[in-house]
Design a protein around this motif. Structure first.
Motif, PDB file in Angstrom:
ATOM      1  N   CYS A  25       0.830  -1.204   0.000  1.00 12.24           N
ATOM      2  CA  CYS A  25       0.000   0.000   0.000  1.00 12.24           C
ATOM      3  C   CYS A  25       0.867   1.258   0.000  1.00 12.24           C
ATOM      4  O   CYS A  25       1.960   1.271   0.573  1.00 12.24           O
ATOM      5  CB  CYS A  25      -0.920   0.009   1.220  1.00 12.24           C
ATOM      6  SG  CYS A  25      -2.052  -1.387   1.298  1.00 12.24           S
ATOM      7  N   TYR A  26       0.354   2.299  -0.616  1.00  9.52           N
ATOM      8  CA  TYR A  26       1.051   3.583  -0.614  1.00  9.52           C
ATOM      9  C   TYR A  26       0.548   4.408   0.562  1.00  9.52           C
ATOM     10  O   TYR A  26      -0.605   4.863   0.591  1.00  9.52           O
ATOM     11  CB  TYR A  26       0.800   4.330  -1.921  1.00  9.52           C
ATOM     12  CG  TYR A  26       1.301   3.599  -3.141  1.00  9.52           C
ATOM     13  CD1 TYR A  26       2.618   3.152  -3.210  1.00  9.52           C
ATOM     14  CD2 TYR A  26       0.468   3.358  -4.230  1.00  9.52           C
ATOM     15  CE1 TYR A  26       3.094   2.481  -4.330  1.00  9.52           C
ATOM     16  CE2 TYR A  26       0.942   2.699  -5.363  1.00  9.52           C
ATOM     17  CZ  TYR A  26       2.249   2.259  -5.406  1.00  9.52           C
ATOM     18  OH  TYR A  26       2.713   1.598  -6.514  1.00  9.52           O
ATOM     19  N   GLY A  76       5.885   7.879  -5.154  1.00  7.19           N
ATOM     20  CA  GLY A  76       6.899   8.448  -6.043  1.00  7.19           C
ATOM     21  C   GLY A  76       8.134   7.568  -6.146  1.00  7.19           C
ATOM     22  O   GLY A  76       8.721   7.420  -7.230  1.00  7.19           O
ATOM     23  N   PHE A  77       8.543   6.979  -5.030  1.00  5.41           N
ATOM     24  CA  PHE A  77       9.703   6.089  -5.008  1.00  5.41           C
ATOM     25  C   PHE A  77       9.464   4.889  -5.923  1.00  5.41           C
ATOM     26  O   PHE A  77      10.329   4.505  -6.725  1.00  5.41           O
ATOM     27  CB  PHE A  77       9.951   5.623  -3.568  1.00  5.41           C
ATOM     28  CG  PHE A  77      11.349   5.151  -3.293  1.00  5.41           C
ATOM     29  CD1 PHE A  77      11.776   3.920  -3.742  1.00  5.41           C
ATOM     30  CD2 PHE A  77      12.243   5.936  -2.575  1.00  5.41           C
ATOM     31  CE1 PHE A  77      13.063   3.462  -3.487  1.00  5.41           C
ATOM     32  CE2 PHE A  77      13.531   5.503  -2.312  1.00  5.41           C
ATOM     33  CZ  PHE A  77      13.944   4.258  -2.771  1.00  5.41           C
ATOM     34  N   ASP A  78       8.277   4.300  -5.826  1.00  2.00           N
ATOM     35  CA  ASP A  78       7.934   3.132  -6.630  1.00  2.00           C
ATOM     36  C   ASP A  78       7.911   3.484  -8.115  1.00  2.00           C
ATOM     37  O   ASP A  78       8.405   2.733  -8.969  1.00  2.00           O
ATOM     38  CB  ASP A  78       6.579   2.589  -6.191  1.00  2.00           C
ATOM     39  CG  ASP A  78       6.406   1.118  -6.527  1.00  2.00           C
ATOM     40  OD1 ASP A  78       7.368   0.501  -7.026  1.00  2.00           O
ATOM     41  OD2 ASP A  78       5.312   0.579  -6.283  1.00  2.00           O
ATOM     42  N   GLY A 114      10.823   1.623  -9.715  1.00  4.11           N
ATOM     43  CA  GLY A 114      10.200   0.360 -10.064  1.00  4.11           C
ATOM     44  C   GLY A 114      10.094  -0.603  -8.898  1.00  4.11           C
ATOM     45  O   GLY A 114       9.628  -1.729  -9.053  1.00  4.11           O
ATOM     46  N   PHE A 115      10.520  -0.188  -7.734  1.00 10.25           N
ATOM     47  CA  PHE A 115      10.406  -0.976  -6.510  1.00 10.25           C
ATOM     48  C   PHE A 115      10.624  -0.024  -5.347  1.00 10.25           C
ATOM     49  O   PHE A 115      11.029   1.125  -5.525  1.00 10.25           O
ATOM     50  CB  PHE A 115      11.453  -2.101  -6.459  1.00 10.25           C
ATOM     51  CG  PHE A 115      12.838  -1.607  -6.139  1.00 10.25           C
ATOM     52  CD1 PHE A 115      13.317  -1.651  -4.836  1.00 10.25           C
ATOM     53  CD2 PHE A 115      13.660  -1.062  -7.116  1.00 10.25           C
ATOM     54  CE1 PHE A 115      14.587  -1.174  -4.524  1.00 10.25           C
ATOM     55  CE2 PHE A 115      14.922  -0.583  -6.814  1.00 10.25           C
ATOM     56  CZ  PHE A 115      15.383  -0.652  -5.518  1.00 10.25           C
ATOM     57  N   ARG A 116      10.349  -0.519  -4.155  1.00  8.55           N
ATOM     58  CA  ARG A 116      10.645   0.269  -2.951  1.00  8.55           C
ATOM     59  C   ARG A 116      10.888  -0.670  -1.786  1.00  8.55           C
ATOM     60  O   ARG A 116      10.514  -1.844  -1.826  1.00  8.55           O
ATOM     61  CB  ARG A 116       9.498   1.230  -2.629  1.00  8.55           C
ATOM     62  CG  ARG A 116       8.203   0.541  -2.221  1.00  8.55           C
ATOM     63  CD  ARG A 116       7.097   1.565  -1.974  1.00  8.55           C
ATOM     64  NE  ARG A 116       5.831   0.937  -1.615  1.00  8.55           N
ATOM     65  CZ  ARG A 116       5.462   0.641  -0.383  1.00  8.55           C
ATOM     66  NH1 ARG A 116       6.282   0.920   0.626  1.00  8.55           N
ATOM     67  NH2 ARG A 116       4.297   0.082  -0.145  1.00  8.55           N
ATOM     68  N   ASP A 117      11.529  -0.146  -0.769  1.00  8.27           N
ATOM     69  CA  ASP A 117      11.761  -0.892   0.466  1.00  8.27           C
ATOM     70  C   ASP A 117      10.623  -0.542   1.422  1.00  8.27           C
ATOM     71  O   ASP A 117      10.584   0.578   1.943  1.00  8.27           O
ATOM     72  CB  ASP A 117      13.107  -0.515   1.057  1.00  8.27           C
ATOM     73  CG  ASP A 117      13.470  -1.325   2.303  1.00  8.27           C
ATOM     74  OD1 ASP A 117      12.571  -1.989   2.857  1.00  8.27           O
ATOM     75  OD2 ASP A 117      14.639  -1.297   2.711  1.00  8.27           O
ATOM     76  N   THR A 147      -6.278   5.106   0.879  1.00 11.17           N
ATOM     77  CA  THR A 147      -5.176   5.088  -0.075  1.00 11.17           C
ATOM     78  C   THR A 147      -5.464   4.026  -1.132  1.00 11.17           C
ATOM     79  O   THR A 147      -6.599   3.558  -1.253  1.00 11.17           O
ATOM     80  CB  THR A 147      -3.829   4.823   0.645  1.00 11.17           C
ATOM     81  OG1 THR A 147      -2.773   4.969  -0.290  1.00 11.17           O
ATOM     82  CG2 THR A 147      -3.784   3.443   1.266  1.00 11.17           C
ATOM     83  N   VAL A 148      -4.458   3.640  -1.894  1.00  8.06           N
ATOM     84  CA  VAL A 148      -4.579   2.555  -2.867  1.00  8.06           C
ATOM     85  C   VAL A 148      -3.379   1.628  -2.705  1.00  8.06           C
ATOM     86  O   VAL A 148      -2.346   2.023  -2.157  1.00  8.06           O
ATOM     87  CB  VAL A 148      -4.647   3.063  -4.329  1.00  8.06           C
ATOM     88  CG1 VAL A 148      -5.869   3.948  -4.542  1.00  8.06           C
ATOM     89  CG2 VAL A 148      -3.369   3.818  -4.695  1.00  8.06           C
ATOM     90  N   ASN A 149      -3.516   0.416  -3.195  1.00  6.84           N
ATOM     91  CA  ASN A 149      -2.390  -0.500  -3.208  1.00  6.84           C
ATOM     92  C   ASN A 149      -1.689  -0.452  -4.566  1.00  6.84           C
ATOM     93  O   ASN A 149      -2.046   0.353  -5.436  1.00  6.84           O
ATOM     94  CB  ASN A 149      -2.829  -1.929  -2.859  1.00  6.84           C
ATOM     95  CG  ASN A 149      -3.877  -2.464  -3.832  1.00  6.84           C
ATOM     96  OD1 ASN A 149      -3.953  -2.028  -4.992  1.00  6.84           O
ATOM     97  ND2 ASN A 149      -4.680  -3.414  -3.372  1.00  6.84           N
ATOM     98  N   LYS A 150      -0.690  -1.293  -4.767  1.00  6.33           N
ATOM     99  CA  LYS A 150       0.093  -1.266  -6.003  1.00  6.33           C
ATOM    100  C   LYS A 150      -0.735  -1.593  -7.239  1.00  6.33           C
ATOM    101  O   LYS A 150      -0.365  -1.218  -8.354  1.00  6.33           O
ATOM    102  CB  LYS A 150       1.272  -2.236  -5.905  1.00  6.33           C
ATOM    103  CG  LYS A 150       2.335  -1.812  -4.911  1.00  6.33           C
ATOM    104  CD  LYS A 150       3.567  -2.685  -4.979  1.00  6.33           C
ATOM    105  CE  LYS A 150       4.310  -2.464  -6.283  1.00  6.33           C
ATOM    106  NZ  LYS A 150       5.619  -3.170  -6.305  1.00  6.33           N
ATOM    107  N   ASN A 151      -1.872  -2.229  -7.039  1.00  9.39           N
ATOM    108  CA  ASN A 151      -2.755  -2.557  -8.166  1.00  9.39           C
ATOM    109  C   ASN A 151      -3.759  -1.449  -8.445  1.00  9.39           C
ATOM    110  O   ASN A 151      -4.616  -1.592  -9.320  1.00  9.39           O
ATOM    111  CB  ASN A 151      -3.497  -3.865  -7.874  1.00  9.39           C
ATOM    112  CG  ASN A 151      -2.563  -5.044  -7.759  1.00  9.39           C
ATOM    113  OD1 ASN A 151      -1.564  -5.138  -8.479  1.00  9.39           O
ATOM    114  ND2 ASN A 151      -2.865  -5.956  -6.831  1.00  9.39           N
TER     115      ASN A 151
END
Length: 365
Positions: free
Chosen positions: A101-102, A110-112, A116-119, A307-311
């Protein structure tokens, strides 16, 4: 990832992630012969470490520093100074429920999109824990500035809308919020407890005063002293605004009201007032440097947030884990450190501003 190196001659590289093995900094360009100990760096780190009161995250990190290189028999060698702080109390599992989730107010989205990925473990590199490296560098810079009688001191001048009305530096160490006004500190603490019960957070204002300044530090065009300070302080993740002297208040005044008159003084030419905050034309004028930084509320809060998730699917999250209800007690030393880094760097750059200075440095004057 670019952008982890700060400075021109006095350069600091920071490294590490919030839940990684360790964090730290490498300082390059510090002159040889400067007295320096791990205890002096530790004193700075102790001002920002977590778990010190009910108003900071309960994450228990000693943040004990180790000097790996660049110092011998208590003095700098002129070689890169590497300083390490081990992570010992990271709880990555606390983030499992919001792994994809963001988080509102965070750098996740923004990092993602950029990398293209994030920690997701506490924000990784974009976590406030990254500031450990800045504080290490700032502590060393403070030692260099002290050799010239220059001292920066940052403190919490407001928590939320509650502002300090008086200033006593000694009082800052006597209350949990680091405010110089005991009455304001008590009111702010009571209000913050209400905010915490609502599972919310607060921001505030950090003020910084630099004393012992001499005129002539800074450059007149792109590398103005105030521009360099603004960039440095704005690079702190939670800072959303910086102002110098009277700041935005000058926009409503006439020139006759805003101009600082010069006059003879005991130490030479002085100013009768300091609306400009110690800088004119991007160069220090010998007055105290005055700046304020607006710090946003901690975005990790326990109350529900949309919020929203990666999808791209809408979700509601409640952030678990250990987070500061306000970062204000810990933010002041980070602001102070960034100010120190700018001043130390410009001090070194100033040493080559004239032929006469070069001659003195070479023993030919």
């Amino acid at each position: 990832m670019a952008g982890s190196i700060f400075g021109t001659l006095f350069r600091v590289s920071t490294f590490g992630e919030s839940h990684g093995t360790a964090l730290g900094a490498v300082i390059d360009g510090c002159p040889a012969g400067l007295p320096l100990s791990a205890e002096e760096i530790q004193a700075y780190l102790n001002r920002r470490k977590p778990g010190q009161s009910a108003f900071t995250t309960p994450r228990k990190e000693a943040d004990t520093c180790e000097i790996l290189s660049g110092v011998f028999e208590g003095k700098t060698l002129g070689t890169p100074i590497a300083v390490l702080v081990w992570n010992k109390d990271q709880h990555s599992a606390d983030y499992q429920a919001i792994w994809d989730c963001y988080r509102p107010g965070h750098a996740d989205f923004g990092f993602d999109r950029k990398f293209g990925f994030r920690d997701p473990r506490g924000g990784g590199r974009s976590s406030g824990r990254e500031t450990i490296g800045r504080v290490i560098g700032g502590a060393i810079a403070a030692k260099l500035l002290a050799e010239f009688g220059i001292r920066a001191f940052a403190y919490v001048s407001a928590v939320g809308a509650i502002e300090a009305a008086t200033f006593d530096e000694a009082i800052c160490a006597e209350n949990l919020l680091g405010m110089p006004d005991p009455e304001a500190a008590a009111r702010a603490a009571a209000y913050l407890k209400e905010v915490m019960q609502a599972r919310d957070s607060l921001g505030g204002t950090v003020s910084c005063r630099v004393t012992g300044m001499f005129p002539g530090l800074g450059e007149p065009v792109f590398d103005k002293l105030d521009a360099e300070l603004a960039k440095a302080v704005m690079s702190i993740g939670a800072v959303k605004g910086v102002e110098f002297g009277d700041g935005f208040g000058v926009s409503t005044r006439r020139g006759s009201e805003d101009n600082d008159a010069f006059c003879p003084g005991q130490g030479g030419t002085e100013k009768k007032s300091n609306h400009a905050g110690g800088m004119l034309g991007g160069i220090s004028d010998g007055s105290d440097i005055l700046l304020r930084a607006a710090v946003k509320a901690t975005p990790s809060i326990g109350s529900p947030q949309e919020t929203v998730n990666k999808n791209g699917e809408p979700v509601t999250i409640e952030i678990q884990g250990r987070h500061d209800p306000t970062i204000m007690p810990r933010a002041a030393v980070v602001v102070e450190s960034m100010v120190n880094l700018v001043l130390a760097d410009l001090l070194l750059r100033n040493s080559v501003s004239t032929v006469e200075k070069l001659k003195r440095a070479a023993g030919r004057a």
